[in-house]
Each structure stands twice: as C-alpha cells, then as structure tokens.
Write an enzyme that holds these catalytic residues in place. Structure first.
Site, short mmCIF file in Angstrom:
data_model
loop_
_atom_site.label_atom_id
_atom_site.label_comp_id
_atom_site.label_asym_id
_atom_site.label_seq_id
_atom_site.Cartn_x
_atom_site.Cartn_y
_atom_site.Cartn_z
N TYR A 54 0.84 -1.20 0.00
CA TYR A 54 0.00 0.00 0.00
C TYR A 54 0.87 1.25 0.00
O TYR A 54 1.58 1.55 0.98
CB TYR A 54 -0.93 0.03 1.22
CG TYR A 54 -1.95 -1.08 1.28
CD1 TYR A 54 -2.26 -1.85 0.15
CD2 TYR A 54 -2.59 -1.39 2.46
CE1 TYR A 54 -3.20 -2.88 0.22
CE2 TYR A 54 -3.53 -2.42 2.53
CZ TYR A 54 -3.82 -3.15 1.41
OH TYR A 54 -4.75 -4.17 1.48
N ARG A 204 -16.30 -0.97 -1.49
CA ARG A 204 -15.40 0.10 -1.94
C ARG A 204 -16.11 1.45 -1.99
O ARG A 204 -15.88 2.27 -2.87
CB ARG A 204 -14.79 -0.25 -3.30
CG ARG A 204 -13.89 -1.47 -3.22
CD ARG A 204 -13.27 -1.86 -4.54
NE ARG A 204 -12.29 -2.89 -4.33
CZ ARG A 204 -12.57 -4.19 -4.14
NH1 ARG A 204 -13.83 -4.58 -4.17
NH2 ARG A 204 -11.63 -5.08 -3.91
#
Length: 325
Positions: A54, A204
């Site tokens: 990430y 999401r």
C-alpha cells in the site's frame, strides 16, 4: 466494542482498513488519516490493517508513526506477497526469501518489534503453500510475528496452510454485493477454527450511497478501473442502494452502518475492517456495532442482494485471475 477471536488473537469485531490512506482512493491526507487512526483506537477499533504494497510502504510508515506511544493499544495487521499491479514479471511472490525479507522491511517501516497478524496477501501459484507458510512459521518462531493469516485463498490452500502452521485468520472480500466466500470458503474456516476478516464491507464505498456515478470519482481513483463502477454497471447497481436506505431509515442509521451490520450478522467469528481516512467516517462505521438487524431487515437485504446481484465483477479481469479462490 464487541470482541471476538481470530484463532488465539483477541480482536474487536470492527477494525480499521487503512489501504485508502495510501493508495487507490484518491489523494493522501496524512494528518487526517493519523487523526482517524487515533479516533479508531479511542473507540476500540484497535485492529489496524495495512500491507507492504500500500503506497509502496507508505501505509506501514503511516501506522508506525500514528501508534508511536500507543503501541500497546494497537493490533497491527500487515501483509506480504502482493507486488502490485505495476510489478513485472511477477505479480505475487511467495518464495521463502521474499517472505523473510519482506517481514524485516515491514518491521522497519512500522517501527515495531513484532507484527501481531501477518498475512500472505496473495497466494503464489508457483510456490507450494507449505513452503510459503513454512517461512512465515519461522518468523513466528523468531518472535517477529505473533499470528499468521491468509488473504483470498481457496479451501484446499487453506487446509494445506493450516496443516503447516496454525492460521488465525482468512481475509477476503465479503459484503452484501460480494458473496463469493459463502459456502466452501467460510465453511472451511469454521471447520478449522480460523477466524474470518471481511474487507471492503462497504463495497469500496458504493454501499455508502454516496457514489451516484463514476464521474463523482476523481481521475486518479482506481475504482474507475473496476467493472462495477463502469457507467452501465453502476447505473444497474444503484437500485440496490434504495433497499439499503429503506432499512437504514427504519433504524435511523446510514446505509454504510447497515452494510457493516449485515457483515457482522454473518456470525460471531466474523470481523470486518471498513476503510476510512477521515475521523467522521470512523465514528459512523463504529456505530454499526449497536445495530441489531431484524428478520424483516435481513429478508429484505437478502432479496435485493442475492449472490450475483451486483452488475460487474469485483476486480478487473487480470486481478480476478490473481485471486487464489
């Protein structure tokens, strides 16, 4: 905060997904993200979930800085083995040497002596899972890692991994519109006493009801590449939000809280990690812990969100092919 166990690890049923603080969903705001992490710790959402990939390590550095002075309050979960979309020629790497080096690098970025929960982010089809988990087990023996997990693994892989070393948790996507794990995967976890960590419980962000079309996402937002957010698909998916709103109105709650509460209703062994990079969203998400969905609520949600109800796959084709399920 309601607590449960992932294997021998005691965790809150709602943790904090930190991916969006570093990548995928628009621009970074480290100050707001740090405040969100602190708010999560204050509210008992003490499991902080990140990965080495990430932001190319940014996520781990961010958490490491945020928990300095509060390390004893935090349960840090990170991942190894996913090299990212731009990597070539390998997209995943489960080789023992990569696992060992990856752990040392993560420890350095986090600034901690041990990782509480260390996941294999993606299963490497070219490396036997026994070799990968064997390397992870040696990290436990060395005191660098406390508990092991897998992400997006299928039943056979889960069983083989658990035969090599105890697996505390499987992390996979599970939400009202992503129900692939129901059946064989979740049952395998329960047969083996492995806890389940559901990521993307808010679809999401779509299940919050705040994304009316793809143009509401900034140009850099990766969701623009996801099939479910394509213009035709998002238009077909929007009526699902109406059902969420109806249930939310009955509880004086938000669609996001109902979506999280539904995931929690799947069983006491299920933990979820909704993402949030603003403190106000952390506060909203934690409110789901007090929601009790009625049989009427669950029936309405089941009718609208039956498996396969969402239009479009949950990842682009190449990423779907990389999943180990």
């Amino acid at each position: 905060m309601e607590m449960t166990r992932l294997g021998d690890l005691r965790v809150p049923r709602i943790g904090l997904g930190c991916m969006g603080m570093s990548t995928a969903y628009g621009t970074r705001d480290d100050a707001a993200s740090t405040t969100a992490i602190h708010r999560a710790l204050d509210l008992g959402m003490t499991m902080l979930d990140t990965a080495d990939v990430y932001g190319n390590g940014h996520g781990e550095r961010l958490i490491g800085e945020a928990v300095r002075g509060r390390r004893d309050e935090a349960i840090i979960a990170t991942k190894v083995g996913n090299l990212g979309r731009a990597a070539a020629p390998r997209k995943v790497d489960g080789r023992p040497e990569h696992i060992t080096a990856g752990c040392d690098a993560s420890l350095g970025r986090l600034g901690v002596e041990a990782i509480d929960l260390y996941y294999l982010h993606r299963v490497d089809p070219d490396v036997p899972i026994e070799e990968t988990v064997g390397a992870m087990a040696r990290l436990v023996e060395a005191g660098k890692v406390r508990h092991l997990g897998l992400s997006e693994a299928g039943p056979d892989t889960i069983r083989r991994a658990a035969a090599t070393h105890p697996i505390a948790a499987l992390q996979s996507e599970w939400s009202l519109w992503s129900r692939d794990v129901e059946g064989g995967i979740i049952q395998t976890c329960r047969d083996l006493g492995i806890g389940f960590v559901a990521y993307a419980p808010l679809g999401r962000g779509f299940l919050t009801g705040t994304i009316p079309d793809v143009d509401s996402l900034i140009t850099e937002d990766r969701r623009r590449d996801h099939p479910r957010f394509a213009p035709d698909n998002i238009a077909r998916n929007l009526p699902l939000i109406d059902v969420l709103r109806d249930v939310a109105d009955r509880h004086m709650a938000t669609p996001a809280q109902i979506a999280i509460a539904w995931v929690l209703s799947r069983g006491p062994d299920v933990v979820t990690i909704p993402g949030a990079k603003q403190p106000r969203w952390v506060v909203e998400n934690v409110g789901a812990i007090d929601l009790g969905l009625s049989a009427e609520d669950l029936a309405a949600l089941e009718a609208a969100f039956a498996p396969g109800a969402a239009s479009g796959s949950r990842y682009p084709e190449k990423q779907m092919g990389a999943l180990g399920i």
